[in-house]
Enzyme design. Structure first.
Site, PDB file in Angstrom:
ATOM      1  N   ASP A   1      -8.604 -59.082  11.722  1.00 57.37           N
ATOM      2  CA  ASP A   1      -7.885 -59.540  10.537  1.00 57.37           C
ATOM      3  C   ASP A   1      -6.729 -58.611  10.156  1.00 57.37           C
ATOM      4  O   ASP A   1      -5.607 -59.070   9.941  1.00 57.37           O
ATOM      5  CB  ASP A   1      -8.844 -59.684   9.344  1.00 57.37           C
TER       6      ASP A   1
ATOM      7  N   GLY B   1     -23.734 -79.902  -3.953  1.00 59.06           N
ATOM      8  CA  GLY B   1     -23.807 -78.827  -4.943  1.00 59.06           C
ATOM      9  C   GLY B   1     -25.141 -78.839  -5.650  1.00 59.06           C
ATOM     10  O   GLY B   1     -25.902 -79.799  -5.528  1.00 59.06           O
TER      11      GLY B   1
ATOM     12  N   CYS C   1     -23.719 -85.815  -0.414  1.00 61.32           N
ATOM     13  CA  CYS C   1     -24.871 -85.358  -1.201  1.00 61.32           C
ATOM     14  C   CYS C   1     -24.584 -85.480  -2.703  1.00 61.32           C
ATOM     15  O   CYS C   1     -24.516 -86.578  -3.222  1.00 61.32           O
ATOM     16  CB  CYS C   1     -25.242 -83.936  -0.775  1.00 61.32           C
ATOM     17  N   TYR C   2     -24.336 -84.356  -3.421  1.00 66.02           N
ATOM     18  CA  TYR C   2     -24.004 -84.478  -4.846  1.00 66.02           C
ATOM     19  C   TYR C   2     -22.787 -85.390  -5.020  1.00 66.02           C
ATOM     20  O   TYR C   2     -22.714 -86.173  -5.978  1.00 66.02           O
ATOM     21  CB  TYR C   2     -23.719 -83.083  -5.434  1.00 66.02           C
TER      22      TYR C   2
ATOM     23  N   GLU D   1     -21.343 -82.235   7.839  1.00 63.26           N
ATOM     24  CA  GLU D   1     -20.603 -81.025   8.232  1.00 63.26           C
ATOM     25  C   GLU D   1     -21.460 -80.014   8.986  1.00 63.26           C
ATOM     26  O   GLU D   1     -20.943 -79.106   9.622  1.00 63.26           O
ATOM     27  CB  GLU D   1     -19.954 -80.371   6.998  1.00 63.26           C
TER      28      GLU D   1
ATOM     29  N   LYS E   1     -11.633 -67.657  10.394  1.00 60.74           N
ATOM     30  CA  LYS E   1     -11.619 -66.612  11.430  1.00 60.74           C
ATOM     31  C   LYS E   1     -11.117 -67.138  12.788  1.00 60.74           C
ATOM     32  O   LYS E   1     -10.303 -66.493  13.444  1.00 60.74           O
ATOM     33  CB  LYS E   1     -13.038 -66.061  11.594  1.00 60.74           C
TER      34      LYS E   1
ATOM     35  N   HIS F   1     -25.701 -84.236   5.152  1.00 58.85           N
ATOM     36  CA  HIS F   1     -24.552 -83.335   5.351  1.00 58.85           C
ATOM     37  C   HIS F   1     -23.963 -83.511   6.754  1.00 58.85           C
ATOM     38  O   HIS F   1     -24.467 -82.908   7.711  1.00 58.85           O
ATOM     39  CB  HIS F   1     -24.996 -81.885   5.131  1.00 58.85           C
TER      40      HIS F   1
END
Ligand code: XMP
Length: 520
Positions: free
Chosen positions: A234, A59, A86-87, A178, A376, A176
């Site tokens: 959707d 963040g 990270c943060y 991710e 999605k 990160h």
């Protein structure tokens, strides 16, 4: 609705990173149930029920200032494994009396090489020759190890890139894992959830569909639901799920703005009417949309006009159906996350999308959003498991304002027709070449300039057509698609030869950022 999934989960506490969503996606990809929560959600005690692991996201805040977002102290004593990213790492370091400073000349952005210092359950199979490539985006640096922690890995700029407190099962990584740029990031996340949190696979769309349908039945009972059906994935999955739950008490309305791709709306209408026997009404409103858009060239104005007119027409039709209590919307999990800011601050508005909360305010209907906990790709899997046709399932995303934001500048009927033809040729080429499914989104657009050309022996002065194709995971970032040699020439030739009104085709090679996927 999410409370109904009464199962073990990993929670991600969002501190406002641009990539928080990706953490949850990575975990869901491993078939593990995962929820993103805000710091304030942690005030509710029951939130930790069934929680087998906690991830603290990155963040923009800094623990070097006086006021910074934190989690309640009891979480650190909850014995639930924690991974700070990270943060998140800096927050852990601060809590356990480590030292953090602004790394003025030691900022790390982009790819970095980290070096192994000690073995850890978190980093099994993470290194090659004791090194690994990771993606960094930070300024603050932990320079004094927190009490009870060990240094697991470091880079040349940050001495404590991975830390762990094995006894407390608390871990921190400065990079990160991710994002795909961290080469073995997935392995690290898997190590955390499976080896450390010891959670078992429990999340599969084919199975969850039963829970989702049951939940709709429970919420709606014998009441009526209306749904604005666009034919996109959707709204189609939403409508099919609701139909499965409450049968004929679902009434669908399709408002044809005239700004859709060639033949798409009528084809979709036929599919829902005849294949799925759905109660659906088609309203042809193309003339009024074009009339209202006459002489409008500002993209935001176009969006507002289309959005407001759409709501008006939909409301008018909906009022004709008596005793409706619910409005169904195909809102997805990313829409929900993006519409709430982690810190309460307003995120900068790039374009006004109006999928969240646009319709119901004036209508005083209760909202039903069966997809609001899903990404999605999960919606696509769900759609597949309830028998949604491939044609709709794998359709590229299409913006609500439709071709209006793909005709740059003023819109008229002639331009819409020209663009529909060009787009149809382009998309069919991609299908014929078997590359449609490899591309996240592709389309043709008309630019507001005419250029000179020569066809036969005559001079032409016609429209400029732009074609765009991008690869993406979720539309948040995108790379332009690299076609094999010869493909673009073929597409350009076909468009220019077959579409009267276009004499030049250009290919857009902008990625997002700095561009956006749509032009307006
Ligand atoms: P951008 O252009 O912001 O688009 O990179 C990201 C994704 O969102 C779609 N998009 C919209 N969808 N209403 C929508 O429902 C809109 O106003 C809108 N604008 C863009 C776009 O097609 C891409 O998939």
């Amino acid at each position: 609705m999410i409370q109904e999934f009464n199962k073990d989960k990993i929670i991600v506490i969002d501190f406002g990173s641009q990539v928080t969503k990706l953490i949850a996606r990575r975990i869901r990809e491993e078939e593990i149930f995962c929820q993103i929560l805000k710091v304030k959600d942690l005030k509710k005690k029951e939130i930790l029920k069934n929680t087998r692991g906690i991830i603290l996201s990155g963040g923009p805040a800094t623990v070097t200032k006086k006021n910074f977002p934190k989690i309640p102290n009891h979480i650190f004593n909850s014995k639930i494994p924690i991974l700070g990213i990270c943060y998140g790492l800096q927050l852990i370091a601060k809590h356990f009396k480590g030292k953090i400073k602004l790394g003025k000349n030691k900022r790390e952005f982009g790819k970095m090489i980290i070096n192994k210092n000690l073995n850890s359950d978190l980093t099994k199979n993470f290194y090659k020759n004791n090194k690994s490539i990771v993606w960094m985006s930070h300024q603050d640096i932990v320079y004094k190890i927190p009490i009870g922690f060990k240094k697991i890995a470091s880079t040349s700029s940050s001495p404590l890139t991975i830390i762990e407190n094995k006894k407390k099962k608390i871990f921190g990584v400065q990079f990160h894992p991710e994002v795909t740029h961290t080469i073995n990031g997935k392995k690290l996340i898997k190590n955390f959830i499976f080896s450390i949190c010891k959670i078992k696979k429990n999340w599969k769309m084919g199975i969850e569909k039963k829970a989702i349908i049951k939940n709709i039945k429970k919420i709606v009972g014998n009441q009526k639901v209306i749904c604005a059906l666009s034919g996109g994935v959707d709204s189609s999955v939403t409508a099919l799920l609701i139909q499965k739950a409450i049968k004929n008490n679902l009434k669908c309305i399709m408002v044809d703005t005239g700004l859709m791709r060639k033949n798409e709306f009528k084809d979709t209408y036929r599919i829902f009417k005849s294949t799925y026997k759905m109660n659906v009404k088609l309203i042809n409103s193309s003339a009024i949309f074009l009339k209202r858009l006459k002489n409008v060239s500002n993209p935001e104005k176009k969006r507002k006009i289309i959005g407001n007119l759409f709501i008006k027409i939909f409301e008018k039709e909906a009022r004709k159906i008596k005793n409706v209590k619910f409005l169904a919307q195909g809102t997805l999990y990313p829409d929900i996350i993006e519409s709430k800011s982690a810190t309460g601050s307003k995120t900068s508005k790039i374009k006004s999308h109006h999928n969240v909360g646009g319709l119901p305010k004036r209508m005083k209907l209760k909202l039903i959003e069966p997809l609001k906990d899903l990404f999605k790709d999960e919606v696509r899997n769900l759609g597949k498991s309830i028998g949604l046709t491939k044609k709709i399932l794998h359709r590229h995303p299409f913006p609500g304002p439709g071709l209006a934001i793909r005709i740059i500048g003023k819109i008229n009927f002639e331009k819409v027709k020209i663009l529909q033809e060009a787009d149809h040729i382009f998309i069919n080429e991609l299908i014929n070449l078997n590359i449609y499914d490899k591309i996240w989104q592709a389309y043709a657009a008309l630019l507001p300039v005419k250029t000179v050309g020569v066809m036969g022996d005559s001079r032409t002065y016609e429209n400029l057509c732009l074609i765009r194709a991008v690869k993406s995971e979720d539309g948040m970032t995108a790379d332009f698609y690299s076609f094999k040699k010869g493909v673009l020439e073929e597409i350009s030739n076909k468009i220019i030869n077959r579409v009267k009104g276009i004499n030049r085709v250009v290919y857009d090679i902008t990625s997002k950022p700095p561009g956006t996927i749509e032009l307006e």
